[in-house]
Design a protein around this motif. Structure first.
Motif, PDB file in Angstrom:
ATOM      1  N   ASP A   1      -6.373  -8.846 -15.182  1.00 40.83           N
ATOM      2  CA  ASP A   1      -7.161  -8.467 -16.360  1.00 40.83           C
ATOM      3  C   ASP A   1      -8.633  -8.218 -16.076  1.00 40.83           C
ATOM      4  OD1 ASP A   1      -4.951  -8.591 -18.016  1.00 40.83           O
ATOM      5  OD2 ASP A   1      -5.271 -10.681 -18.579  1.00 40.83           O
ATOM      6  N   LYS A   2      -9.042  -8.294 -14.826  1.00 41.16           N
ATOM      7  CA  LYS A   2     -10.454  -8.056 -14.520  1.00 41.16           C
ATOM      8  C   LYS A   2     -10.881  -6.646 -14.942  1.00 41.16           C
ATOM      9  CE  LYS A   2     -11.543 -11.174 -10.695  1.00 41.16           C
ATOM     10  NZ  LYS A   2     -12.842 -11.630 -11.151  1.00 41.16           N
TER      11      LYS A   2
ATOM     12  N   PHE B   1     -20.624  -1.071 -16.964  1.00 39.88           N
ATOM     13  CA  PHE B   1     -19.665  -1.415 -15.916  1.00 39.88           C
ATOM     14  C   PHE B   1     -18.891  -0.198 -15.377  1.00 39.88           C
ATOM     15  CE2 PHE B   1     -20.449  -5.619 -17.606  1.00 39.88           C
ATOM     16  CZ  PHE B   1     -20.414  -6.412 -16.466  1.00 39.88           C
ATOM     17  N   VAL B   2     -19.485   0.984 -15.483  1.00 48.57           N
ATOM     18  CA  VAL B   2     -18.861   2.162 -14.863  1.00 48.57           C
ATOM     19  C   VAL B   2     -18.678   1.902 -13.374  1.00 48.57           C
ATOM     20  CG1 VAL B   2     -19.263   4.571 -14.214  1.00 48.57           C
ATOM     21  CG2 VAL B   2     -19.645   3.839 -16.569  1.00 48.57           C
ATOM     22  N   ASN B   3     -19.695   1.292 -12.771  1.00 47.86           N
ATOM     23  CA  ASN B   3     -19.612   0.860 -11.373  1.00 47.86           C
ATOM     24  C   ASN B   3     -20.024  -0.613 -11.330  1.00 47.86           C
ATOM     25  OD1 ASN B   3     -19.750   0.342  -8.657  1.00 47.86           O
ATOM     26  ND2 ASN B   3     -20.849   2.231  -8.137  1.00 47.86           N
ATOM     27  N   PRO B   4     -19.057  -1.554 -11.382  1.00 50.33           N
ATOM     28  CA  PRO B   4     -19.378  -2.980 -11.453  1.00 50.33           C
ATOM     29  C   PRO B   4     -20.293  -3.481 -10.339  1.00 50.33           C
ATOM     30  CG  PRO B   4     -17.051  -2.624 -11.907  1.00 50.33           C
ATOM     31  CD  PRO B   4     -17.603  -1.317 -11.447  1.00 50.33           C
ATOM     32  N   GLU B   5     -20.184  -2.894  -9.161  1.00 52.32           N
ATOM     33  CA  GLU B   5     -20.985  -3.371  -8.029  1.00 52.32           C
ATOM     34  C   GLU B   5     -22.455  -2.989  -8.149  1.00 52.32           C
ATOM     35  OE1 GLU B   5     -19.195  -2.031  -4.431  1.00 52.32           O
ATOM     36  OE2 GLU B   5     -17.355  -3.207  -4.725  1.00 52.32           O
ATOM     37  N   MET B   6     -22.759  -2.081  -9.068  1.00 53.97           N
ATOM     38  CA  MET B   6     -24.140  -1.602  -9.213  1.00 53.97           C
ATOM     39  C   MET B   6     -24.832  -2.170 -10.455  1.00 53.97           C
ATOM     40  SD  MET B   6     -24.542   0.267  -6.571  1.00 53.97           S
ATOM     41  CE  MET B   6     -26.053   1.161  -6.942  1.00 53.97           C
ATOM     42  N   VAL B   7     -24.210  -3.138 -11.128  1.00 51.47           N
ATOM     43  CA  VAL B   7     -24.805  -3.702 -12.353  1.00 51.47           C
ATOM     44  C   VAL B   7     -26.015  -4.548 -11.989  1.00 51.47           C
ATOM     45  CG1 VAL B   7     -24.426  -5.200 -14.339  1.00 51.47           C
ATOM     46  CG2 VAL B   7     -22.593  -3.708 -13.549  1.00 51.47           C
ATOM     47  N   SER B   8     -27.150  -4.258 -12.583  1.00 52.06           N
ATOM     48  CA  SER B   8     -28.384  -4.983 -12.293  1.00 52.06           C
ATOM     49  C   SER B   8     -28.549  -6.163 -13.238  1.00 52.06           C
ATOM     50  CB  SER B   8     -29.589  -4.049 -12.452  1.00 52.06           C
ATOM     51  OG  SER B   8     -29.726  -3.660 -13.815  1.00 52.06           O
ATOM     52  N   SER B   9     -29.438  -7.098 -12.881  1.00 51.81           N
ATOM     53  CA  SER B   9     -29.704  -8.253 -13.740  1.00 51.81           C
ATOM     54  C   SER B   9     -30.340  -7.807 -15.054  1.00 51.81           C
ATOM     55  CB  SER B   9     -30.620  -9.251 -13.023  1.00 51.81           C
ATOM     56  OG  SER B   9     -31.827  -8.636 -12.621  1.00 51.81           O
ATOM     57  N   ALA B  10     -31.154  -6.744 -15.005  1.00 49.59           N
ATOM     58  CA  ALA B  10     -31.779  -6.221 -16.234  1.00 49.59           C
ATOM     59  C   ALA B  10     -30.714  -5.677 -17.184  1.00 49.59           C
ATOM     60  CB  ALA B  10     -32.788  -5.127 -15.877  1.00 49.59           C
ATOM     61  N   SER B  11     -29.725  -4.974 -16.636  1.00 47.25           N
ATOM     62  CA  SER B  11     -28.635  -4.436 -17.462  1.00 47.25           C
ATOM     63  C   SER B  11     -27.820  -5.563 -18.086  1.00 47.25           C
ATOM     64  CB  SER B  11     -27.713  -3.555 -16.608  1.00 47.25           C
ATOM     65  OG  SER B  11     -28.395  -2.436 -16.117  1.00 47.25           O
ATOM     66  N   MET B  12     -27.575  -6.615 -17.313  1.00 49.86           N
ATOM     67  CA  MET B  12     -26.822  -7.755 -17.825  1.00 49.86           C
ATOM     68  C   MET B  12     -27.591  -8.462 -18.938  1.00 49.86           C
ATOM     69  SD  MET B  12     -23.765  -8.229 -16.795  1.00 49.86           S
ATOM     70  CE  MET B  12     -23.591  -9.892 -17.434  1.00 49.86           C
TER      71      MET B  12
ATOM     72  N   ASN C   1     -22.269 -14.749 -15.922  1.00 54.15           N
ATOM     73  CA  ASN C   1     -21.616 -14.575 -14.623  1.00 54.15           C
ATOM     74  C   ASN C   1     -20.130 -14.245 -14.757  1.00 54.15           C
ATOM     75  OD1 ASN C   1     -21.927 -14.865 -11.601  1.00 54.15           O
ATOM     76  ND2 ASN C   1     -20.280 -16.327 -11.960  1.00 54.15           N
ATOM     77  N   ASP C   2     -19.460 -14.849 -15.760  1.00 56.73           N
ATOM     78  CA  ASP C   2     -18.039 -14.562 -15.945  1.00 56.73           C
ATOM     79  C   ASP C   2     -17.817 -13.080 -16.235  1.00 56.73           C
ATOM     80  OD1 ASP C   2     -17.338 -17.169 -15.517  1.00 56.73           O
ATOM     81  OD2 ASP C   2     -17.230 -17.707 -17.630  1.00 56.73           O
ATOM     82  N   LEU C   3     -18.645 -12.534 -17.114  1.00 54.04           N
ATOM     83  CA  LEU C   3     -18.529 -11.103 -17.434  1.00 54.04           C
ATOM     84  C   LEU C   3     -18.874 -10.252 -16.216  1.00 54.04           C
ATOM     85  CD1 LEU C   3     -18.077  -8.765 -19.355  1.00 54.04           C
ATOM     86  CD2 LEU C   3     -20.418  -9.071 -20.205  1.00 54.04           C
ATOM     87  N   LEU C   4     -19.882 -10.655 -15.476  1.00 53.14           N
ATOM     88  CA  LEU C   4     -20.262  -9.913 -14.267  1.00 53.14           C
ATOM     89  C   LEU C   4     -19.107  -9.845 -13.283  1.00 53.14           C
ATOM     90  CD1 LEU C   4     -22.690  -8.455 -12.989  1.00 53.14           C
ATOM     91  CD2 LEU C   4     -23.336 -10.632 -11.938  1.00 53.14           C
ATOM     92  N   GLN C   5     -18.259 -10.910 -13.265  1.00 50.81           N
ATOM     93  CA  GLN C   5     -17.094 -10.938 -12.384  1.00 50.81           C
ATOM     94  C   GLN C   5     -15.892 -10.215 -12.998  1.00 50.81           C
ATOM     95  OE1 GLN C   5     -17.390 -11.986  -9.370  1.00 50.81           O
ATOM     96  NE2 GLN C   5     -19.438 -12.840  -9.648  1.00 50.81           N
ATOM     97  N   GLY C   6     -16.078  -9.650 -14.191  1.00 46.25           N
ATOM     98  CA  GLY C   6     -15.000  -8.881 -14.810  1.00 46.25           C
ATOM     99  C   GLY C   6     -14.094  -9.678 -15.721  1.00 46.25           C
ATOM    100  N   ASN C   7     -14.436 -10.943 -15.994  1.00 47.02           N
ATOM    101  CA  ASN C   7     -13.607 -11.770 -16.864  1.00 47.02           C
ATOM    102  C   ASN C   7     -13.977 -11.533 -18.329  1.00 47.02           C
ATOM    103  OD1 ASN C   7     -12.284 -13.043 -14.661  1.00 47.02           O
ATOM    104  ND2 ASN C   7     -14.042 -14.389 -14.388  1.00 47.02           N
ATOM    105  N   VAL C   8     -13.039 -10.997 -19.066  1.00 46.45           N
ATOM    106  CA  VAL C   8     -13.275 -10.665 -20.473  1.00 46.45           C
ATOM    107  C   VAL C   8     -12.923 -11.887 -21.314  1.00 46.45           C
ATOM    108  CG1 VAL C   8     -12.723  -9.066 -22.345  1.00 46.45           C
ATOM    109  CG2 VAL C   8     -12.696  -8.270 -19.968  1.00 46.45           C
TER     110      VAL C   8
END
Length: 323
Positions: A152-153, A257-268, A229-236
């Motif tokens: 489910d990630k 989250f179009v590209n999860p690896e490129m999500v910045s702290s500002a975006s989060m 952090n949970d959302l950053l790891q893809g946990n909904v």
């Protein structure tokens, strides 16, 4: 008041369990001994052993039998944490480096497997078939929960039912099993053991929902990891599912989250702030409270006992938890 104060009278018993856990994870292999000991020393609330102890006190309390059940459950929980950190690529747990970050994925997975094996070895001391059935079924469900978390990630199309089933398997059933194992180890009647199992299940659902809320509302120092952090790891989680009913949040979430690896702290931070502007936090607490009410109702017919009052106090504390 801290949660640990609600069961402060169990300090001696919990100390014995801590020593038993340390004995259980000893290994001839240096790396396995080192990683397992490090995980144990990272600490924790030991809430599952607490439930085993309290429910065990509602029957013919035998310290050794109850301790055996408590240690086995906690070992399963510890193993699941190591596996979770691999799945989530987590570098911190409770503010300390994870086994995965220090030793790599393969060593972490073998450590988790080793601790699971120790749980199975330890439960053989308890010559009660019902206890073995509870433990084995719980391990199957925990494994299913771990697989569901991987599946489910970053799945923005999942629904409330998917989420509830996942946290049931990953969290609630382990607490439910703790309650039932304590009851079974002490010869509590089947009817009361069933009620204690359901109490633990409802408590576990509420506890996980509140953990998922705190991922957005608590500080990094309180969490031991970055907020969100949970959302950053893809946990909904539940707050995210509810917030997704808001079109603005839904759109921003998917864009971020179009590209999860490129999500910045500002975006989060922007995403978290928008989530807090919806009714997601309040509604998540409301659902948590419904589970707590169900948990307390399961105790209505349990005879008056100090252990019962402590179980009630724990439920009420969890309902008020905001950090």
């Amino acid at each position: 008041m801290k949660l640990t104060k609600t069961y402060g009278h169990l300090k001696k018993e919990l100390g014995m369990i801590e020593h038993a856990l340390a004995d259980a994870i000893q290994a001839d292999h240096d790396i396995l001994r080192e990683t397992s000991t490090q995980l144990l020393q990272a600490g924790g609330k030991r809430i599952r052993p607490v439930f085993v102890l309290l429910c065990g006190q509602l029957g013919e309390y035998d310290p050794e039998r109850v301790k055996t059940a408590a240690v086995s459950l906690e070992l399963i929980h510890m193993a699941s944490l190591v596996h979770d950190d691999v799945i989530d690529d987590a570098s911190l747990r409770r503010g300390k480096p994870t086994i995965k970050s220090l030793y790599g994925n393969r060593t972490a997975m073998y450590t988790g497997d080793f601790i699971l094996a120790r749980a199975l070895e330890n439960i053989t001391k308890l010559e009660i078939p019902a206890a073995h059935r509870v433990l084995s079924r719980t391990m199957v469900q925990v494994a299913k929960g771990e697989i569901e978390q991987i599946r489910d990630k970053y799945n923005w199309e999942q629904n409330l039912r998917d989420y509830l089933r996942r946290i049931k398997r990953k969290t609630a059933l382990l607490i439910a099993a703790s309650c039932k194992l304590g009851a079974v180890a002490s010869g509590v009647s089947e009817e009361q053991a069933g009620k204690l199992f359901r109490y633990g299940y409802y408590i576990g659902m509420s506890y996980q929902i509140i953990d998922d809320i705190l991922d957005f509302t608590a500080s990094e120092s309180e969490l031991g990891k970055p907020a969100g952090n949970d959302l950053l790891q893809g946990n909904v989680t539940l707050p995210v599912l509810i917030a997704m009913n808001d079109p603005s949040f839904n759109r921003l979430l998917r864009d971020t989250f179009v590209n999860p690896e490129m999500v910045s702290s500002a975006s989060m931070n922007h995403l978290i702030n928008l989530l807090k502007q919806t009714d997601a936090i309040a509604e998540s607490y409301r659902i948590s409270d419904l589970y707590l009410e169900k948990a307390l109702r399961q105790l209505d017919s349990i005879p008056h006992h100090k252990a019962k009052h402590t179980l009630q106090s724990i439920a009420k504390y969890i309902g008020k938890r905001r950090s």
